[in-house]
Design a protein around this motif. Structure first.
Motif, PDB file in Angstrom:
ATOM      1  N   GLN A 173     -75.154  31.961 -21.948  1.00 38.99           N
ATOM      2  CA  GLN A 173     -76.128  30.943 -21.545  1.00 38.99           C
ATOM      3  C   GLN A 173     -77.032  30.572 -22.719  1.00 38.99           C
ATOM      4  OE1 GLN A 173     -75.675  29.531 -18.893  1.00 38.99           O
ATOM      5  NE2 GLN A 173     -75.063  30.851 -17.225  1.00 38.99           N
ATOM      6  N   LYS A 225     -78.679  26.004 -16.419  1.00 36.16           N
ATOM      7  CA  LYS A 225     -78.482  27.059 -17.423  1.00 36.16           C
ATOM      8  C   LYS A 225     -79.779  27.810 -17.741  1.00 36.16           C
ATOM      9  CE  LYS A 225     -74.223  25.828 -17.828  1.00 36.16           C
ATOM     10  NZ  LYS A 225     -73.200  26.616 -17.154  1.00 36.16           N
ATOM     11  N   SER A 236     -76.060  29.322 -12.612  1.00 38.86           N
ATOM     12  CA  SER A 236     -75.095  28.972 -13.651  1.00 38.86           C
ATOM     13  C   SER A 236     -74.036  28.031 -13.085  1.00 38.86           C
ATOM     14  CB  SER A 236     -74.455  30.255 -14.191  1.00 38.86           C
ATOM     15  OG  SER A 236     -73.524  29.944 -15.178  1.00 38.86           O
TER      16      SER A 236
END
Length: 1433
Positions: free
Chosen positions: A610, A577, A572
């Motif tokens: 996310q 992602k 991240s």
């Protein structure tokens, strides 16, 4: 680590291959560009040799090389910048995602079943790109150029001249100090001259002649004619030629920089989109949010102005690869090798083969020999001298120092000709040609030298390659020296501060350890290299460490999950992602449902974030939903953040499909089973003296016992209405349905009457929730008046308020962790089937406010101030599970649930609706007090009602008056100060004499076979029209027991027009009355001995009444006045009062007692009266007669009588079986029975608020048996003392037909008649004879044999002293038979010898029934002494 496509034995040789430079003329580059390829790219698919290669080592031993691969690349004079490499690696990883539909491995470990992707292609791509893009360094030679291809086109004017230029250029680049890059293996680099010929356009003869010239000049081993472009590109579409280049070009490798000859690599990054992560478009592969390593700290922004301009042929080399993806996208739409045929492919393959066999390998072999020779010669001279010098100055051999003792001496640099570097060069060359034995020996030697010199960078490099060579040695003569690698890694990382080299060590060593199944060591190694300087590297290594943990012999599932979370976090941070989301999702499998709620919350929150960033909105919503529905242990601020995030995501989702179905919301919790449904209007509040019937409401708690009582009352009244039979289709009316009620049938609701649904909400969060526009969701199936479905069945949803009106609650606030119920109404306007589906509302929260101690610190929380905060519209369904079935065997053995239909009412036609109001209804009464109240009945519906009845378990508490009741005064105000009784003023002469009246019990609803509990309400015309109201008087009598009494009234009524579904309706009322003590009455009755009045042939009675004032003055009662004593009986009536003290008021102050005595006689017309006719006799103690045979006095009397009659009578069983014995028993019992009932009417004077009130009341005493005391209310039974258990059964025969002494003593009534005093001159005559008459009266209806025995002597000395002694003269025993109710007199003589007082009651009378064989004899005891006074004159 995850499984890899290549084994480690294939991976390492492929990662370290001989490097060859390519230098092309412009024209040669143009020819290859026709295929959209550079020269280096053109060779790439064919760079692996298809056959084994042989070469000889320095010892002239034949060495076989398998699968040799060479790397040809354009010369780049600028070293690749680290930021560019990082960008490249980032793109490689983001471009490699799990394949769609990839079948994951299912790993079962303990109680975990995990779906895990077995391979990690992104890691392999990263590793390959990383190893290829390693910058060249001075301490190792593995990726230094061994040879250089000089490429010229045959179409050039002077190719040989061009070759010379290129050769000079290569020489300048290698030997000129201006160029520190690229690195060259040895000064004498192999030059290989390649003539490129375009078959389709060039002159083949000219090419051949030039080639011949080349061979003469450079030798056949050093040049080659390569023919390409056998077809023109416009014919490319005719024939499908395979494209072997795409797989290489798709990979974002560092070679992309070389696409344009030797132009420098400049990479720019678009960082503008990093400002707002939420706007990130993750649907394509572009990474827009900057680069790994927190790009703000490491911005990758390389200005083009910094590019060196001294590069060679500069036509398009300065292209800025601002995003390699653009190149990649361009490549994907382009056909590579469009001008090449399969023959050309073979030619290129042949060219590589020739170059390797004839050029490269002989060059390598020669170089190894030269290096070996140099080393041998130097070992003899320089090396030995060098060592001697060292020994001379140091005195001894320098031992290998441990790594911890070594100082940071990585700055030591060797000159290129240093013998130590020659060993390293030879080792690297041997390693590149897979001669691992020789390589290991060389590395090992070099390692020692470097450590001696403390050249740590060089030493680490030698250690690293020595370890790899040892592992790759054929036949594995020595184990893998993992400690070499550990030392190398530590040196690179801690001393040399070179993380790139340390990373290479870790990647190689981890693969080697994995191949040996040493997963634990591999994991430790991978974790060691995670650091803050590169998030992408840390993420990939942590992920591989996690795979190590799961691939162990006994999988370490939790460690796997933990490291996957760490990897996800680092992905991240690196801007990856998709990979971050994947890691979190895989770890979630382990944490889910194991009670690690905080970990679950963190993972779900991250997954939600996310997923949202990647525009996977459904996944985001699902993840946030999980955070909210689990019992969260987070702090209030954290929960508030979760909730706001959820609402934000949800709002975005709902905006995508505004017309779609409403989503299911997770908050607040709804306890579906606690849902309650109420049919009908809310209860009206009390209005002054008017008090509405309590009926049923949602405010009442469910009570099983009371529910059963109401059910029994309803069954009772329905049975009475239906002639004693409960109809088969009867079901008790249920106005309120809850989890305790029977919900197996569809409930019936009446059109135009509201349906209230109480929904139980619970807010599990520590932040308040605000629900706005809260209402019910339903579907409705209308029916026409006949009850049939409409031709088209419509399922109408909330859109049609003309069918069902829906109430909307505008704001509903639920504080933190609060449970709260919402009551939502529906108003049915049409008959049909209604299905309540759930609730719909806007879910929001209140910004910036919390609740304090459960009190909402929200000043205007219901004024609409908070509706502006973010909210989303959604719904929750009410799904109620029915009760578990447990009747049949099948149901008991399986789990089955019945239906629960409380939310599916059937709307039926109009029914009447009754409302009942009580006026002047008391809450406190004295025991026995009579109070007059009024009841108002109102029909609030549009239908007339009839058949109004009231049923209660306590009918003795109230009455509407019998048929004789005079319904005046009708209004409550007119009756304020009147007596509740019907009274008549009497004159004083009639005092103490009975006034007789009579009444029939049938008039008061107490008849044979009647149900005293069910009382018809005397409505005028028996019908109550719509909107009409009727007020009726209602008399109440305080129950005899003190305390709080709950008295249930059930009003039953029917519609005039019969309905098929609802036959009747009910209304409930519970009255709570508190009673306090008043009077306690005890009464006994005994036979009178006097026979003087002729009418008393059947015998007279004396009634003794004891009245005690038990009131403790709590109610402010000053005194009680006994106003009247009445009797009521079918056979007896009071005749007069025989109180001794005349004209004394019958007043009783607190705790006083009074005694009354009355004479009772048999009624004259008893024989002619009907069975239900009762005679009332009133004896007045004042100047007003209360007519006891009318309402309400007679009502309450008859009601108390009926409750007394309901008690089970104890019947003695007669086991002899003889009819005569039973009859005899009945005869004897009848003698002692009496059915005389006493009613005591009283007034109480009460002072309340300095006003004197007069209360009235009455008590009843029912006398059954002569001589037995009776009470106005049942005495409390003292609990018996503890008895020993009896283990035998008593014989029933002994409870035989023998009557008791009391019963036998009442068969014969005796009476002595004599003068009270008798004068006798004892001096004249010593014996005094007195005549005495003994009257014997047979009270029974049977013949009785009597024996009179006069021989009885009193033996007790007290009796002698008191009464003296006398003698009966004449016959001492008489035997007679008395017929039914016969009176017989015996003339006796008593003889006295002294004056004095004597008791004549000494005769013993024995009796037995004539027709009885068994003689029942007992002594007849006189109740009173018969005293005679003998005087002397």
């Amino acid at each position: 680590m995850a499984q890899c496509v290549q084994s480690v034995q294939e991976l390492i040789p492929d990662s370290f291959v001989p490097c060859v430079a390519a230098l092309c003329s412009d024209e040669a580059e143009r020819l290859t560009r026709l295929n959209h390829l550079s020269f280096a790219e053109l060779l790439k698919p064919f760079s692996r040799l298809t056959s084994e290669v042989h070469m000889r080592d320095p010892n002239n031993q034949l060495h076989i090389i398998k699968n040799l691969k060479i790397a040809v690349s354009n010369i780049i004079t600028q070293p690749p910048q680290p930021a560019a490499i990082r960008k490249l690696l980032n793109d490689v990883v983001s471009g490699s995602q799990p394949a769609e539909g990839l079948v994951a491995n299912v790993i079962t470990a303990g109680d975990y079943d995990l779906n895990i992707s077995a391979t990690t292609p992104w890691f392999e791509s990263y590793r390959e790109t990383f190893l290829q893009s390693m910058p060249s360094s001075d301490h190792e030679f593995l990726n230094h150029y061994l040879a250089c291809m000089l490429v010229v086109s045959s179409s050039e004017s002077d190719p040989m001249e061009q070759f010379s230029k290129l050769s000079q250029e290569q020489h300048r680049i290698q030997h000129n100090n201006d160029y520190s890059y690229p690195k060259w293996f040895i000064p004498n680099t192999l030059k290989y001259y390649v003539l490129l010929h375009d078959v389709s356009a060039g002159d083949e003869q000219r090419a051949e002649s030039i080639y011949e010239e080349m061979k003469q000049k450079y030798g056949t081993q050093g040049c080659y004619l390569l023919k390409i472009n056998s077809r023109t590109s416009n014919r490319a579409s005719d024939e499908q030629i395979p494209d072997p280049w795409s797989q290489y070009l798709q990979k974002n490798s560092i070679q992309n920089q070389e696409s344009y000859e030797d132009g420098p690599c400049t990479i720019t990054s678009n960082k503008s989109s990093d400002n707002n992560l939420l706007s990130l478009d993750g649907l394509d592969n572009e990474v827009k949010d900057g680069l790994p390593n927190n790009f703000r700290a490491h911005p990758l922004q390389l200005d083009q102005s910094s590019d060196p301009s001294n590069s060679m042929d500069g036509q398009d080399h300065v292209k800025s690869a601002s995003s390699l993806h653009e190149t990649k996208k361009a490549n994907t739409g382009v056909i590579h090798g469009a001008c090449l045929t399969l023959t050309d492919h073979d030619r290129i393959r042949q060219f590589i083969q020739e170059f390797t066999f004839r050029g490269l390998l002989p060059h390598i072999e020669k170089t190894i020999r030269q290096l070996n020779d140099q080393l041998i010669s130097r070992k003899g001279l320089s090396r030995s001298l060098f060592s001697a010098t060292k020994k001379w100055f140091s005195g001894s051999k320098v031992p290998e120092k441990s790594i911890n003792e070594l100082k940071n001496t990585s700055g030591l640099l060797y000159p290129p000709e240093a013998p130590e570097l020659q060993i390293r060069k030879m080792a690297d060359l041997c390693f590149l040609v897979q001669h691992y034995d020789l390589a290991y020996n060389c590395y090992h030697t070099a390692k020692k030298d470097f450590l001696n010199d403390q050249a740590m960078l060089y030493a680490a490099g030698a250690l690293e390659m020595a370890a790899v060579s040892a592992f790759l040695q054929p036949g594995a003569p020595r184990p893998y020296p993992a400690h070499y690698m550990d030392t190398a890694i530590q040196t690179y990382r801690d001393i040399c501060k070179n993380m790139v080299l340390a990373e290479r060590c870790v990647l190689l060593s981890a693969e080697i350890l994995k191949s040996q199944s040493k997963y634990s060591e591999a994991a430790a190694l991978l974790i060691r290299l995670t650091s803050e300087d590169s998030d992408l590297r840390s993420a990939l290594l942590l992920e591989q460490a996690a795979h190590c943990f799961i691939n162990m012999k006994s999988p370490m599932v939790r460690k796997y999950a933990f490291h996957m979370i760490l990897a996800g976090h680092r992905f991240s941070k690196a801007g990856q992602k998709k990979h971050a989301l994947r890691c979190y999702c895989q770890a979630m499998q382990v944490y889910k449902g194991k009670g690690w709620s905080l970990a679950e919350d963190h993972i779900n929150f991250t997954i939600g974030r996310q997923s949202y960033t990647l525009r996977q909105l459904d996944n985001a919503v699902s993840a946030f939903r999980h955070i909210l529905i689990n019992e969260s242990k987070q702090s209030a601020t954290q929960q508030g953040a979760f909730l706001r995030e959820y609402l934000y995501v949800y709002k975005n989702v709902s905006q995508l499909s505004p017309d779609g179905p409403l989503p299911q919301l997770p908050l607040p919790y709804i306890n579906s089973s606690a849902t309650r449904v109420f049919f009908g209007h809310d209860r009206r509040p009390a209005d002054g003296e008017k008090q509405a019937a309590t009926h049923v409401s949602l405010d009442q708690e469910y009570d099983c016992e009371s529910s059963q009582q109401w059910r029994e009352l309803e069954e009772h009244v329905v049975a009475v209405v239906n002639k004693g039979i409960i109809p088969s289709n009867f079901h008790p009316t249920q106005y309120c349905l809850n989890s305790y009620s029977d919900n197996s049938r569809f409930p019936l609701a009446v059109v135009e009457e509201p349906i209230t649904v109480e929904v139980a909400f619970r807010n599990p969060l520590k932040v308040p929730l605000l629900l706005t526009d809260l209402s019910l969701v339903w579907k409705f199936q209308p029916k026409d008046v006949s009850g049939k479905d409409n031709e088209e069945i419509k399922e109408l949803v909330t859109s049609q308020p003309e069918m069902i009106g829906t109430e909307v609650i505008s704001e509903f606030l639920i504080n933190s962790e609060e449970s709260k119920v919402a009551r939502l109404k529906l108003f049915p306007h049409h008959i049909g089937e209604l299905h309540i589906l759930g609730v719909v509302y806007n879910l929001g929260t209140i910004q910036g406010s919390m609740t304090v101690d459960g009190i909402g610190a929200l000043p205007g929380c219901h004024t609409g101030k908070h509706s502006s905060s973010m909210s989303v519209r959604g719904r929750q369904d009410l799904e109620i599970q029915g009760p578990r079935l447990n009747n049949t065997k099948e149901e008991k053995t399986s789990i089955k649930y019945g239906p629960d239909r409380r939310l599916d009412p059937i709307i039926t036609e109009e029914m009447p609706l009754l409302e009942v109001f009580f006026i002047h209804f008391p809450t406190g009464l004295l025991c026995g007090e009579i109070r007059k109240a009024y009841v108002e009945f109102v029909n609030v519906s549009k239908c007339p009602l009839t058949g109004l009845k009231v049923v209660s378990k306590r009918p003795e508490f109230f009455t509407f008056g019998g048929n004789t009741a005079v319904l005046t005064p009708l209004s409550p105000s007119a009756s304020e100060n009147c007596s509740a009784y019907k009274t008549v003023v009497t004159d004083s002469t009639s005092v103490c004499t009975a006034l007789i009246s009579s009444a029939s019990s049938v008039d008061f609803g107490i008849g044979i076979g009647s149900q005293p509990e069910v009382i018809p309400v005397p409505l005028p015309d028996t019908i109550l029209l719509p909107g009409a109201s009727v007020q009726l008087p209602m008399w109440l009598r305080g129950p005899d027991e003190e305390g709080v009494h709950e008295i249930n009234f059930l009003f039953y009524y029917e519609s005039v027009k019969k309905q098929p579904k609802i036959q009747h309706r009910i209304l409930r009322h519970t009255a709570v009355i508190c009673t306090s003590r008043s009077l306690n009455i005890r009464a006994t009755v005994c036979r009178s001995n006097s026979l003087e009045d002729e009418e008393g042939r059947g015998g007279n009675m004396l009634v003794f009444v004891d009245v005690e004032n038990t009131n403790t003055s709590e109610a402010g009662v000053k005194e009680f006045h006994i106003a009247q004593v009445s009797s009521s009986s079918k056979h007896w009536s009071l005749q007069k009062s025989v109180n001794l003290s005349e004209n004394k008021d019958a007043k009783l102050a607190s705790r006083e007692k009074g005694k009354f005595c009355f004479k009772a006689v048999k009624c004259k017309e008893a024989a002619t009266q009907s069975a239900e006719k009762y005679t009332f006799a009133d004896i007045i103690f004042g100047n007003e007669q209360i007519i006891s045979s009318t309402s309400p006095c007679a009502d309450f009397f008859f009601r108390s009588l009926s409750s007394e009659l309901k008690k089970p009578q104890t019947q003695q069983s007669v086991n002899t079986g003889k009819h005569s014995a039973e009859e005899a028993m009945r005869m004897i019992q009848k003698c002692s029975e009496v059915d005389l009932n006493i009613v005591i009417l009283w007034k109480a004077y009460v002072v309340e608020d300095s006003k004197q009130l007069i209360l009235e009341g009455q008590h009843h005493v029912i006398l059954h048996t002569i001589g037995k005391e009776a009470f106005s209310y049942r005495q409390k039974q003292e609990p018996p003392e503890m008895e020993l258990l009896k283990f035998f059964r008593p014989e029933n025969s002994t409870v035989s037909s023998r009557p008791s002494v009391d019963q036998l003593s009442n068969i014969i009534k005796t009476s002595l008649h004599y003068p009270e005093s008798f004068n006798h001159p004892f001096h004249q005559k010593s014996l005094c004879l007195v005549p005495v008459t003994l009257l014997l009266s047979n009270c029974s209806k049977a013949d009785v044999d009597v024996i009179v025995d006069l021989r009885h002597k009193t033996t007790s000395p007290e009796a002698l002293e008191t009464h003296g002694s006398f003698t009966w003269l004449g016959q001492t025993q008489y035997k007679l038979q008395l017929k039914s109710q016969e009176i017989h007199s015996l003339q006796l003589k008593a003889c006295f010898v002294h004056t004095g007082v004597y008791n004549l009651g000494t005769p013993r009378v024995f009796a037995k029934l004539s027709d009885q064989v068994t003689v029942f004899e007992t002594s007849q005891q006189n109740s009173m002494p018969a005293l005679i006074i003998i005087n002397n004159i």
